[in-house]
Design a protein around this motif. Sequence first.
Motif, PDB file in Angstrom:
ATOM      1  N   ILE A 165       0.829  -1.210   0.000  1.00  0.00           N
ATOM      2  CA  ILE A 165       0.000   0.000   0.000  1.00  0.00           C
ATOM      3  C   ILE A 165       0.864   1.261   0.000  1.00  0.00           C
ATOM      4  O   ILE A 165       0.711   2.120  -0.882  1.00  0.00           O
ATOM      5  CB  ILE A 165      -0.991  -0.013   1.183  1.00  0.00           C
ATOM      6  N   PRO A 166       1.810   1.424   0.973  1.00  0.00           N
ATOM      7  CA  PRO A 166       2.691   2.602   0.878  1.00  0.00           C
ATOM      8  C   PRO A 166       3.579   2.581  -0.365  1.00  0.00           C
ATOM      9  O   PRO A 166       3.917   3.643  -0.901  1.00  0.00           O
ATOM     10  CB  PRO A 166       3.524   2.540   2.171  1.00  0.00           C
ATOM     11  N   VAL A 167       3.947   1.374  -0.828  1.00  0.00           N
ATOM     12  CA  VAL A 167       4.737   1.279  -2.055  1.00  0.00           C
ATOM     13  C   VAL A 167       3.932   1.821  -3.235  1.00  0.00           C
ATOM     14  O   VAL A 167       4.460   2.550  -4.086  1.00  0.00           O
ATOM     15  CB  VAL A 167       5.165  -0.176  -2.322  1.00  0.00           C
ATOM     16  N   ALA A 168       2.628   1.478  -3.289  1.00  0.00           N
ATOM     17  CA  ALA A 168       1.755   1.967  -4.359  1.00  0.00           C
ATOM     18  C   ALA A 168       1.647   3.486  -4.314  1.00  0.00           C
ATOM     19  O   ALA A 168       1.671   4.155  -5.358  1.00  0.00           O
ATOM     20  CB  ALA A 168       0.371   1.331  -4.245  1.00  0.00           C
ATOM     21  N   VAL A 169       1.534   4.036  -3.111  1.00  0.00           N
ATOM     22  CA  VAL A 169       1.459   5.501  -2.958  1.00  0.00           C
ATOM     23  C   VAL A 169       2.760   6.140  -3.430  1.00  0.00           C
ATOM     24  O   VAL A 169       2.753   7.146  -4.158  1.00  0.00           O
ATOM     25  CB  VAL A 169       1.166   5.879  -1.494  1.00  0.00           C
ATOM     26  N   LEU A 170       3.886   5.559  -3.030  1.00  0.00           N
ATOM     27  CA  LEU A 170       5.191   6.091  -3.432  1.00  0.00           C
ATOM     28  C   LEU A 170       5.360   6.025  -4.945  1.00  0.00           C
ATOM     29  O   LEU A 170       5.836   6.986  -5.578  1.00  0.00           O
ATOM     30  CB  LEU A 170       6.310   5.316  -2.744  1.00  0.00           C
ATOM     31  N   LEU A 171       4.974   4.907  -5.534  1.00  0.00           N
ATOM     32  CA  LEU A 171       5.063   4.774  -6.991  1.00  0.00           C
ATOM     33  C   LEU A 171       4.153   5.780  -7.690  1.00  0.00           C
ATOM     34  O   LEU A 171       4.496   6.295  -8.760  1.00  0.00           O
ATOM     35  CB  LEU A 171       4.689   3.355  -7.419  1.00  0.00           C
ATOM     36  N   GLY A 172       2.998   6.067  -7.085  1.00  0.00           N
ATOM     37  CA  GLY A 172       2.106   7.083  -7.643  1.00  0.00           C
ATOM     38  C   GLY A 172       2.756   8.454  -7.664  1.00  0.00           C
ATOM     39  O   GLY A 172       2.619   9.207  -8.635  1.00  0.00           O
ATOM     40  N   VAL A 173       3.473   8.792  -6.576  1.00  0.00           N
ATOM     41  CA  VAL A 173       4.177  10.079  -6.513  1.00  0.00           C
ATOM     42  C   VAL A 173       5.297  10.121  -7.546  1.00  0.00           C
ATOM     43  O   VAL A 173       5.481  11.122  -8.250  1.00  0.00           O
ATOM     44  CB  VAL A 173       4.738  10.306  -5.090  1.00  0.00           C
ATOM     45  N   ILE A 174       6.059   9.027  -7.636  1.00  0.00           N
ATOM     46  CA  ILE A 174       7.147   8.958  -8.618  1.00  0.00           C
ATOM     47  C   ILE A 174       6.587   9.081 -10.034  1.00  0.00           C
ATOM     48  O   ILE A 174       7.156   9.783 -10.886  1.00  0.00           O
ATOM     49  CB  ILE A 174       7.936   7.641  -8.461  1.00  0.00           C
ATOM     50  N   ARG A 175       5.463   8.406 -10.274  1.00  0.00           N
ATOM     51  CA  ARG A 175       4.848   8.479 -11.596  1.00  0.00           C
ATOM     52  C   ARG A 175       4.431   9.908 -11.924  1.00  0.00           C
ATOM     53  O   ARG A 175       4.672  10.381 -13.038  1.00  0.00           O
ATOM     54  CB  ARG A 175       3.623   7.560 -11.662  1.00  0.00           C
ATOM     55  N   ILE A 221       7.425  -4.457  -4.421  1.00  0.00           N
ATOM     56  CA  ILE A 221       7.378  -3.408  -5.454  1.00  0.00           C
ATOM     57  C   ILE A 221       6.428  -3.810  -6.573  1.00  0.00           C
ATOM     58  O   ILE A 221       5.632  -2.990  -7.049  1.00  0.00           O
ATOM     59  CB  ILE A 221       8.797  -3.134  -5.999  1.00  0.00           C
ATOM     60  N   GLU A 222       6.504  -5.067  -6.995  1.00  0.00           N
ATOM     61  CA  GLU A 222       5.600  -5.536  -8.057  1.00  0.00           C
ATOM     62  C   GLU A 222       4.142  -5.490  -7.585  1.00  0.00           C
ATOM     63  O   GLU A 222       3.255  -5.049  -8.334  1.00  0.00           O
ATOM     64  CB  GLU A 222       5.970  -6.961  -8.475  1.00  0.00           C
ATOM     65  N   LEU A 223       3.884  -5.933  -6.371  1.00  0.00           N
ATOM     66  CA  LEU A 223       2.531  -5.885  -5.837  1.00  0.00           C
ATOM     67  C   LEU A 223       2.037  -4.444  -5.739  1.00  0.00           C
ATOM     68  O   LEU A 223       0.903  -4.130  -6.115  1.00  0.00           O
ATOM     69  CB  LEU A 223       2.485  -6.550  -4.458  1.00  0.00           C
ATOM     70  N   GLY A 224       2.891  -3.564  -5.244  1.00  0.00           N
ATOM     71  CA  GLY A 224       2.528  -2.148  -5.138  1.00  0.00           C
ATOM     72  C   GLY A 224       2.234  -1.536  -6.496  1.00  0.00           C
ATOM     73  O   GLY A 224       1.295  -0.747  -6.650  1.00  0.00           O
ATOM     74  N   TYR A 256       1.109  -3.106  -9.242  1.00  0.00           N
ATOM     75  CA  TYR A 256      -0.167  -3.581  -9.791  1.00  0.00           C
ATOM     76  C   TYR A 256      -1.359  -3.056  -9.000  1.00  0.00           C
ATOM     77  O   TYR A 256      -2.439  -2.856  -9.566  1.00  0.00           O
ATOM     78  CB  TYR A 256      -0.177  -5.104  -9.855  1.00  0.00           C
ATOM     79  N   VAL A 257      -1.175  -2.812  -7.708  1.00  0.00           N
ATOM     80  CA  VAL A 257      -2.243  -2.166  -6.934  1.00  0.00           C
ATOM     81  C   VAL A 257      -2.474  -0.748  -7.460  1.00  0.00           C
ATOM     82  O   VAL A 257      -3.615  -0.330  -7.690  1.00  0.00           O
ATOM     83  CB  VAL A 257      -1.891  -2.147  -5.433  1.00  0.00           C
ATOM     84  N   ALA A 258      -1.375  -0.005  -7.657  1.00  0.00           N
ATOM     85  CA  ALA A 258      -1.488   1.353  -8.189  1.00  0.00           C
ATOM     86  C   ALA A 258      -2.073   1.347  -9.591  1.00  0.00           C
ATOM     87  O   ALA A 258      -2.899   2.202  -9.941  1.00  0.00           O
ATOM     88  CB  ALA A 258      -0.105   2.025  -8.194  1.00  0.00           C
ATOM     89  N   LEU A 259      -1.674   0.370 -10.399  1.00  0.00           N
ATOM     90  CA  LEU A 259      -2.155   0.282 -11.780  1.00  0.00           C
ATOM     91  C   LEU A 259      -3.650  -0.044 -11.822  1.00  0.00           C
ATOM     92  O   LEU A 259      -4.377   0.470 -12.684  1.00  0.00           O
ATOM     93  CB  LEU A 259      -1.368  -0.786 -12.531  1.00  0.00           C
TER      94      LEU A 259
END
Length: 379
Positions: free
Chosen positions: A51-61, A192-195, A197-200
Amino acid sequence: MAGALDYVGSYVWSEKFWFPENVSWKDIENHDEGPNAGIYHPQISDLIMPIPVAVLLGVIRFCFERFIAAPIGRSYGLREGKIMVAEYIPILEKAYRKTKRPDDKAIEGFSKKLSKSTRQVERWFRKRRNQDRSSELKKFCESGWRFLFYVSAHIYGTVILWNKRYFAETLHCWIGWPHQHVSSDLYWYYMIELGFYVALAFSLMTDVRRKDFYEMIIHHIATIGLLTFSWINNMVRIGSLVLVVHDAVDYWMEGAKMAKYIRKQKICDAMFVVFAVVWFVTRLVIFPIWVLHPCLASDSGMHEVIHESWPALFVSRCMIVVVFLLSIIWTYFISMNIYRRVVDKVQKDERSDSESAVTEEETNGTVLDGNLNVNKKKE
């Protein structure tokens, strides 16, 4: 109803669902002492990390698309484009949800009902379609982000798995189960992969809606479910192989899309050819032989080590099959795309040949006839 839900919940989290008879939740607890000391077993609590990984990836994106991809796209002439919003007309809006391109008879019917000309109705539908169409700059940025992630994930996954024994011999995906150590590099590969695909899965609602929208939803759900089940069941080794095989191909397609958006057709065609070859080799050859067969076949290495089945294992197998079936569906789409490209090229070549076969006399005659027609009009 509440009693039924409690029963389902108790069953889903029971040891009978997740493990064979000789394995329990206590067997995968982590200890500093004892025979399993030093072995890190995946924990259910770890699944909070994506969950926090998905949020972080969203910010990076967001930062990547806005400050890197968008300027690159603009340098090649891509623009956001001005979207003209169509006037809200309930009757037409309802019809648009059923079909974006009504036939002439329907256009005439709307014209009479609304006391508008057929051209006005046609213009409304055209404007409404353009309203839903995303700009090429947005598409370029989205493809750029996915390209960056897929290529990075594939490189990272290949590097950390290259020296692992089960990378070359899949039998070692099962030997020693469930007491298989999950190293820190493999842990973060999964998280990271799970985060991602959650973000995606969430960004599908805001990203450009493509033709395979519903297939992508099924794919993301199956991928998240497969990774989650394999993590809880400590079948991370076979799960990591699924990831590295699938990440090997996706960035070629995203790269081809980016080249198309910036009008680099030769680069686009070259990357698409590589994509098609890599897709066929990884999804239809390597994946079924390297992953699918060992998980399903009765004569596979898995059955040499694990002699029984249980519900969670059955669900995980179903998810792997779903992922493979989706690959077959997309293979059909890719094949049709290639077929259309070949047909279009042949038709263009035929037109070029027929044009070049026209004689000089025929060309001059056409020009003369044209001049004669012009002179007659002047007279």
